[in-house]
Write an enzyme that holds these catalytic residues in place. Structure first.
Site, PDB file in Angstrom:
ATOM      1  N   TYR A 238      10.980 -23.168 -25.523  1.00  0.00           N
ATOM      2  CA  TYR A 238      10.177 -22.020 -25.648  1.00  0.00           C
ATOM      3  C   TYR A 238      10.596 -21.109 -26.957  1.00  0.00           C
ATOM      4  O   TYR A 238      11.727 -21.075 -27.037  1.00  0.00           O
ATOM      5  CB  TYR A 238      10.351 -21.243 -24.395  1.00  0.00           C
TER       6      TYR A 238
ATOM      7  N   TYR B 284      11.721 -29.792 -20.143  1.00  0.00           N
ATOM      8  CA  TYR B 284      13.046 -29.348 -20.418  1.00  0.00           C
ATOM      9  C   TYR B 284      13.827 -29.317 -19.044  1.00  0.00           C
ATOM     10  O   TYR B 284      13.325 -29.425 -17.936  1.00  0.00           O
ATOM     11  CB  TYR B 284      12.896 -27.875 -20.879  1.00  0.00           C
TER      12      TYR B 284
ATOM     13  N   ARG C 162      12.236 -30.699 -15.726  1.00  0.00           N
ATOM     14  CA  ARG C 162      10.896 -30.089 -15.034  1.00  0.00           C
ATOM     15  C   ARG C 162       9.852 -31.132 -15.757  1.00  0.00           C
ATOM     16  O   ARG C 162       9.842 -31.573 -16.945  1.00  0.00           O
ATOM     17  CB  ARG C 162      10.499 -28.709 -15.401  1.00  0.00           C
TER      18      ARG C 162
ATOM     19  N   HIS D 191       4.580 -29.172 -18.542  1.00  0.00           N
ATOM     20  CA  HIS D 191       3.725 -27.815 -18.003  1.00  0.00           C
ATOM     21  C   HIS D 191       3.123 -26.795 -18.995  1.00  0.00           C
ATOM     22  O   HIS D 191       3.805 -26.506 -19.876  1.00  0.00           O
ATOM     23  CB  HIS D 191       4.008 -27.249 -16.593  1.00  0.00           C
TER      24      HIS D 191
ATOM     25  N   HIS E 128       1.951 -22.796 -18.771  1.00  0.00           N
ATOM     26  CA  HIS E 128       1.926 -21.549 -17.865  1.00  0.00           C
ATOM     27  C   HIS E 128       0.419 -20.880 -18.300  1.00  0.00           C
ATOM     28  O   HIS E 128       0.099 -20.585 -19.308  1.00  0.00           O
ATOM     29  CB  HIS E 128       3.063 -20.813 -18.430  1.00  0.00           C
TER      30      HIS E 128
HETATM   31 FE   LIG Z   1       7.798 -23.257 -17.963  1.00  0.00          FE
END
Ligand SMILES: [Fe+2]
Length: 234
Positions: A124, A162, A170, A173, A175
């Protein structure tokens, strides 16, 4: 007139994050933007607008499932239809869909979608060991507003996986935080079919998984997926 000069910040920075409305002032002497001509002359070239009335949701559709917000949300992302910076590495991904009201089974005009995701390496923009956080940039983040047929569309890249806990990775995805004045806020995530980290993930839900299709164009290939959102009324 150079449109990039039209709006600027008193203190000089063009950074988006600094753009509190209190700091934005139009340069003195600027007039209204000139019109290009008679729009009516082009009317015959515009197709008739799609009517929202032709869209309806199947009767057994449930509201979209919620999902965790996670720690990486940033408020104030710009409104735009391409959420990645120019030339962002990764597989180009186009997501499109409609936002619906569960009670009326009709598209929702004016719903705001706040979108954020990791880059293709699973980072991110506010949590990247390889790059300092730049508060003026919102990389891989954006907001969108649905049109009168509830439609939205944005371009991005396929996000990477990540690690969220040591040894726990995970599934990829995107968000979503979707808001509309007459409906409950929805915080959820979109997932991708076939992700090797899907099994065992505590958050993934089958209803939130999309299966992107490969689209080939003369300029290259990209992935296309549809993700409709159904909001529950307040
Ligand atoms: Fe996330």
């Amino acid at each position: 007139m150079d449109p990039t000069r039209r709006l600027f910040l008193v203190k000089g920075s063009l950074g988006i994050a600094a753009a509190s409305t209190g700091l934005l002032v139009l340069r003195s002497g600027e007039g209204p933007t000139e019109a290009s001509g008679e729009l009516a002359a082009y009317g015959e070239y515009f197709p008739a607008r799609e009517s929202a009335a032709r869209f309806s949701l199947p009767g057994d559709t449930k509201p979209t499932e919620t999902n965790i917000q996670g720690p990486y949300y940033r408020a104030g992302a710009p409104f735009r239809a391409k959420i990645t910076p120019p030339l962002e590495p990764g597989t180009v991904l186009l997501i499109k869909g409609r936002v619906w009201g569960h009670d009326t089974r009709r598209p929702l005009d004016g719903a705001v979608l706040d979108i954020w995701q990791a880059n293709a390496s699973g980072r991110y923009d506010n949590h990247d060991d390889d790059r300092a956080v730049d508060p003026t940039l919102f990389a891989n983040r954006g907001r969108l507003v649905t049109d009168d047929t509830g439609y939205y569309e944005f371009e991005s890249v396929r996000p990477g996986n990540y690690e969220f806990l040591p040894g726990r990775t995970r599934p990829a995805h995107i968000h979503y935080w979707v808001r509309h004045p007459q409906y409950m806020d929805l915080v959820t995530q979109l997932y991708f079919k076939g992700d090797p980290h899907a099994s065992g993930d505590p958050f993934i839900r089958a209803s939130l998984v999309v299966e992107p299709q490969q689209v080939r164009t003369p300029g290259g290939a990209y992935e296309l997926a549809t993700f409709d959102v159904v909001l529950a009324p307040k």
